[in-house]
Structures are given as structure tokens and as C-alpha cells.
Motif scaffolding. Structure first.
Motif, PDB file in Angstrom:
ATOM      1  N   PHE A   1       9.714  -0.187   5.714  1.00 43.78           N
ATOM      2  CA  PHE A   1      10.996   0.466   5.492  1.00 43.78           C
ATOM      3  C   PHE A   1      11.107   0.934   4.045  1.00 43.78           C
ATOM      4  N   VAL A   2      10.767   0.051   3.117  1.00 45.91           N
ATOM      5  CA  VAL A   2      10.859   0.394   1.701  1.00 45.91           C
ATOM      6  C   VAL A   2       9.899   1.535   1.360  1.00 45.91           C
ATOM      7  N   VAL A   3       8.669   1.456   1.858  1.00 46.08           N
ATOM      8  CA  VAL A   3       7.659   2.473   1.550  1.00 46.08           C
ATOM      9  C   VAL A   3       8.131   3.860   1.976  1.00 46.08           C
ATOM     10  N   TYR A   4       8.768   3.949   3.137  1.00 46.97           N
ATOM     11  CA  TYR A   4       9.146   5.259   3.658  1.00 46.97           C
ATOM     12  C   TYR A   4      10.570   5.700   3.324  1.00 46.97           C
ATOM     13  N   HIS A   5      11.454   4.755   2.974  1.00 49.73           N
ATOM     14  CA  HIS A   5      12.852   5.132   2.784  1.00 49.73           C
ATOM     15  C   HIS A   5      13.413   4.836   1.400  1.00 49.73           C
ATOM     16  N   GLU A   6      12.717   4.045   0.603  1.00 50.15           N
ATOM     17  CA  GLU A   6      13.208   3.712  -0.733  1.00 50.15           C
ATOM     18  C   GLU A   6      12.057   3.855  -1.730  1.00 50.15           C
ATOM     19  N   PRO A   7      11.677   5.092  -2.034  1.00 49.28           N
ATOM     20  CA  PRO A   7      10.483   5.311  -2.853  1.00 49.28           C
ATOM     21  C   PRO A   7      10.547   4.675  -4.241  1.00 49.28           C
ATOM     22  N   GLU A   8      11.739   4.433  -4.753  1.00 47.64           N
ATOM     23  CA  GLU A   8      11.829   3.829  -6.082  1.00 47.64           C
ATOM     24  C   GLU A   8      11.324   2.385  -6.103  1.00 47.64           C
ATOM     25  N   TYR A   9      11.255   1.746  -4.942  1.00 42.61           N
ATOM     26  CA  TYR A   9      10.769   0.367  -4.845  1.00 42.61           C
ATOM     27  C   TYR A   9       9.404   0.275  -4.175  1.00 42.61           C
ATOM     28  N   LYS A  10       8.792   1.412  -3.920  1.00 46.13           N
ATOM     29  CA  LYS A  10       7.538   1.446  -3.163  1.00 46.13           C
ATOM     30  C   LYS A  10       6.430   0.628  -3.830  1.00 46.13           C
ATOM     31  N   GLU A  11       6.222   0.803  -5.121  1.00 44.86           N
ATOM     32  CA  GLU A  11       5.133   0.113  -5.805  1.00 44.86           C
ATOM     33  C   GLU A  11       5.285  -1.400  -5.733  1.00 44.86           C
ATOM     34  N   GLN A  12       6.499  -1.894  -5.943  1.00 46.84           N
ATOM     35  CA  GLN A  12       6.728  -3.334  -5.877  1.00 46.84           C
ATOM     36  C   GLN A  12       6.528  -3.856  -4.460  1.00 46.84           C
ATOM     37  N   ALA A  13       7.014  -3.110  -3.466  1.00 49.82           N
ATOM     38  CA  ALA A  13       6.855  -3.536  -2.075  1.00 49.82           C
ATOM     39  C   ALA A  13       5.377  -3.598  -1.695  1.00 49.82           C
ATOM     40  N   LEU A  14       4.608  -2.598  -2.105  1.00 54.55           N
ATOM     41  CA  LEU A  14       3.177  -2.590  -1.800  1.00 54.55           C
ATOM     42  C   LEU A  14       2.450  -3.715  -2.528  1.00 54.55           C
ATOM     43  N   SER A  15       2.841  -3.963  -3.754  1.00 52.78           N
ATOM     44  CA  SER A  15       2.243  -5.055  -4.511  1.00 52.78           C
ATOM     45  C   SER A  15       2.498  -6.401  -3.824  1.00 52.78           C
ATOM     46  N   ASP A  16       3.738  -6.612  -3.380  1.00 51.27           N
ATOM     47  CA  ASP A  16       4.080  -7.847  -2.673  1.00 51.27           C
ATOM     48  C   ASP A  16       3.309  -7.960  -1.358  1.00 51.27           C
TER      49      ASP A  16
ATOM     50  N   PHE B   1      -3.180   1.472   2.306  1.00 48.81           N
ATOM     51  CA  PHE B   1      -2.329   1.598   1.111  1.00 48.81           C
ATOM     52  C   PHE B   1      -3.186   1.772  -0.140  1.00 48.81           C
ATOM     53  N   LEU B   2      -4.257   0.977  -0.242  1.00 42.40           N
ATOM     54  CA  LEU B   2      -5.137   1.090  -1.408  1.00 42.40           C
ATOM     55  C   LEU B   2      -5.874   2.423  -1.421  1.00 42.40           C
ATOM     56  N   LEU B   3      -6.301   2.884  -0.264  1.00 42.49           N
ATOM     57  CA  LEU B   3      -6.995   4.165  -0.179  1.00 42.49           C
ATOM     58  C   LEU B   3      -6.086   5.299  -0.640  1.00 42.49           C
ATOM     59  N   GLU B   4      -4.819   5.235  -0.256  1.00 45.88           N
ATOM     60  CA  GLU B   4      -3.847   6.255  -0.694  1.00 45.88           C
ATOM     61  C   GLU B   4      -3.658   6.228  -2.209  1.00 45.88           C
ATOM     62  N   GLN B   5      -3.871   5.082  -2.825  1.00 38.24           N
ATOM     63  CA  GLN B   5      -3.747   4.960  -4.279  1.00 38.24           C
ATOM     64  C   GLN B   5      -5.052   5.291  -4.993  1.00 38.24           C
ATOM     65  N   GLY B   6      -6.105   5.594  -4.230  1.00 40.95           N
ATOM     66  CA  GLY B   6      -7.376   5.971  -4.815  1.00 40.95           C
ATOM     67  C   GLY B   6      -8.352   4.826  -5.017  1.00 40.95           C
TER      68      GLY B   6
END
Length: 115
Positions: free
Chosen positions: A36-51, A76-81
Motif C-alpha cells: 500500500f505504501v509503495v503504491y499510494h504513499e511515495p514519500e514513505y516508499k524508501e522506509q517501507a521497502l527498507s523495513d 524491489f532491489l532490481l528496480e533500485q538497480g
């Protein structure tokens, strides 16, 4: 006792018995909230993915990690390179879930050829 009443009581008892002891077969962690965070709250995406990645990496084995979670972490990691990190997670999925081997085998092989 009224005869129509007996089937209703029996149905209620059976339904109650089926509803108890509902344990989850797989450990999903915070997967739904992360998506939900990844797709709807981009400002928190990095923290959500890290968690999420921390959860998958440190899964303590109290239950089986749900199918696809290692692969999702790899994506997720592939999308980050981070191709190497993605391959590592794809290999974990490959080992844990034999059903995924046909697809992941090809994906791993192609990504390793690019490195």
C-alpha cells in the motif's frame, strides 16, 4: 424440542468449531501495508521497502515465509538497480519454493549473464 431447531443448532456448533484455531499457514509480515505504501504513499516508499527487506532478510523461521516474498524483495532491489542483491533473493525463492524454479531459473540465469 422442535425438529427444525435441531439442524440450526447443529449448524451453529459446526460453524463455531470450524472458526476456531485459525492459524496462518505462512508468515506474511507487513506485506500488505508495504505494498500500500509503495503504491499510494511515495514519500514513505524508501522506509517501507527498507523495513520489508529487513523483515525478509532476518526472518526468524517461526513459520514459513509466504511464497513470493523473497522474489518480491528481489524485484524491489532490481528496480533500485541492485542486480546482485536481486539475484540473491531470487535464489532464496528458488530454493524455498520448487514450484518457482522454471521461471526463476531463467531469470537468475539472465541476470547473472548481465553482470
Amino acid at each position: 424440542m422442535n425438529k427444525p431447531f435441531i439442524p440450526m443448532v447443529l449448524a451453529a456448533v459446526l460453524a463455531t468449531g470450524c472458526a476456531t484455531g485459525n492459524k496462518q499457514l505462512y508468515d506474511w509480515g507487513q506485506y500488505e501495508q508495504t505494498l500500500f505504501v509503495v503504491y499510494h504513499e511515495p514519500e514513505y516508499k524508501e522506509q517501507a521497502l527498507s523495513d520489508y527487506l529487513a523483515f525478509v532478510q532476518t526472518h526468524n523461521g517461526q513459520g514459513t515465509l509466504a511464497p513470493g516474498l523473497y522474489a518480491e524483495a528481489g524485484t524491489f532491489l532490481l528496480e533500485q538497480g541492485d542486480v546482485g542483491g536481486a539475484v540473491d533473493f531470487y535464489k532464496m525463492e528458488y530454493e524455498q519454493w520448487p514450484e518457482s524454479r522454471p521461471m526463476l531459473g531463467i531469470l537468475i540465469e539472465n541476470l547473472e549473464a548481465q553482470q
